[in-house]
Scaffold this motif. Structure first.
Motif, short mmCIF file in Angstrom:
data_model
loop_
_atom_site.label_atom_id
_atom_site.label_comp_id
_atom_site.label_asym_id
_atom_site.label_seq_id
_atom_site.Cartn_x
_atom_site.Cartn_y
_atom_site.Cartn_z
N GLN A 22 -4.31 -4.00 4.09
CA GLN A 22 -3.19 -3.59 2.99
C GLN A 22 -2.89 -2.16 2.89
OE1 GLN A 22 -5.45 -4.87 -0.39
NE2 GLN A 22 -4.62 -6.87 -0.28
N PRO A 23 -1.80 -1.90 2.38
CA PRO A 23 -1.56 -0.56 2.21
C PRO A 23 -2.67 0.50 1.68
CG PRO A 23 0.39 -1.85 1.51
CD PRO A 23 -0.93 -2.61 1.66
N SER A 36 -5.23 5.40 5.31
CA SER A 36 -4.10 5.63 4.44
C SER A 36 -3.04 5.01 5.10
CB SER A 36 -3.77 6.98 3.98
OG SER A 36 -5.09 7.69 3.60
N LYS A 94 0.31 2.75 5.74
CA LYS A 94 1.58 2.51 5.11
C LYS A 94 2.09 1.32 5.65
CE LYS A 94 2.09 7.53 4.01
NZ LYS A 94 3.04 8.87 4.24
N PRO A 95 3.19 0.64 4.88
CA PRO A 95 4.00 -0.38 5.54
C PRO A 95 4.61 0.12 6.58
CG PRO A 95 4.32 -0.50 3.06
CD PRO A 95 3.20 0.78 3.30
N ASP A 126 3.96 2.11 8.86
CA ASP A 126 2.90 2.15 10.05
C ASP A 126 2.88 0.73 10.97
OD1 ASP A 126 0.59 3.95 8.07
OD2 ASP A 126 2.29 4.90 9.48
N THR A 127 3.42 -0.17 10.39
CA THR A 127 3.66 -1.69 11.20
C THR A 127 4.28 -1.48 12.47
OG1 THR A 127 3.62 -2.83 8.97
CG2 THR A 127 4.36 -4.09 10.85
N VAL A 174 0.95 -3.61 8.28
CA VAL A 174 0.47 -3.19 6.84
C VAL A 174 1.29 -3.70 5.78
CG1 VAL A 174 -0.07 -1.13 5.52
CG2 VAL A 174 -0.30 -0.88 8.07
N SER A 175 0.69 -4.59 5.14
CA SER A 175 1.31 -5.44 3.94
C SER A 175 0.24 -5.67 2.79
CB SER A 175 2.02 -6.62 4.61
OG SER A 175 2.78 -7.33 3.52
N SER A 176 0.86 -6.02 1.64
CA SER A 176 0.15 -6.51 0.39
C SER A 176 0.46 -8.15 0.35
CB SER A 176 0.38 -5.74 -0.72
OG SER A 176 1.90 -5.76 -1.10
#
Length: 128
Positions: free
Chosen positions: A13-14, A85, A87-88, A90-91, A126-128
């Motif tokens: 998750q983020p 930390s 972030k999306p 960074d995917t 990176v995802s919720s």
């Protein structure tokens, strides 16, 4: 040719953290500077970080400074990328790469062409 195995990727998750590992086989890592790169769908491969053969010098892309840490344990023949930390954006697929043996410093580290041995990559999402 040198061979690596990357691991440690996954779905997070983020704001979360992951530690990527790059283990060398058939050779010792301590004679080369090692870099981490990433490639997102539809984008060019970009340099994320680099560490000198000694481990005393490190470099980071502006987008990851303060969030990612590269370090190496030569006794384990392993280079790590600690990512925090997240972030999306960074995917991506993350790759480790080595400069030719004897190239101990990270000069021109952001250019993939400066590295001649690559791992297969590990997916970071990176995802919720």
């Amino acid at each position: 040719q040198l061979q690596f195995v990357e691991s440690g990727g996954g779905l997070v998750q983020p704001g979360g953290s992951l530690r990527l590992s790059c283990v060398a086989s058939g050779f010792t890592l301590d004679d080369s500077a090692i870099g981490w790169f990433r490639q997102a769908p539809g984008k060019e491969r970009e340099g994320v970080s680099c560490i000198s053969a000694s481990g005393f010098s490190t470099n980071y892309a502006d987008s990851v400074k303060g969030r990612f840490t590269i370090f190496r344990v030569n006794a384990k023949n392993t280079v790590y990328l600690q990512m925090s930390s997240l972030k999306p954006e960074d995917t991506a697929i993350y790759y480790c790469a080595a400069k030719p043996m004897g190239f101990h410093t990270c000069g021109n580290w952001e250019s993939p062409s400066a590295f001649d041995s690559w791992g297969q990559g590990t997916q970071v999402t990176v995802s919720s």
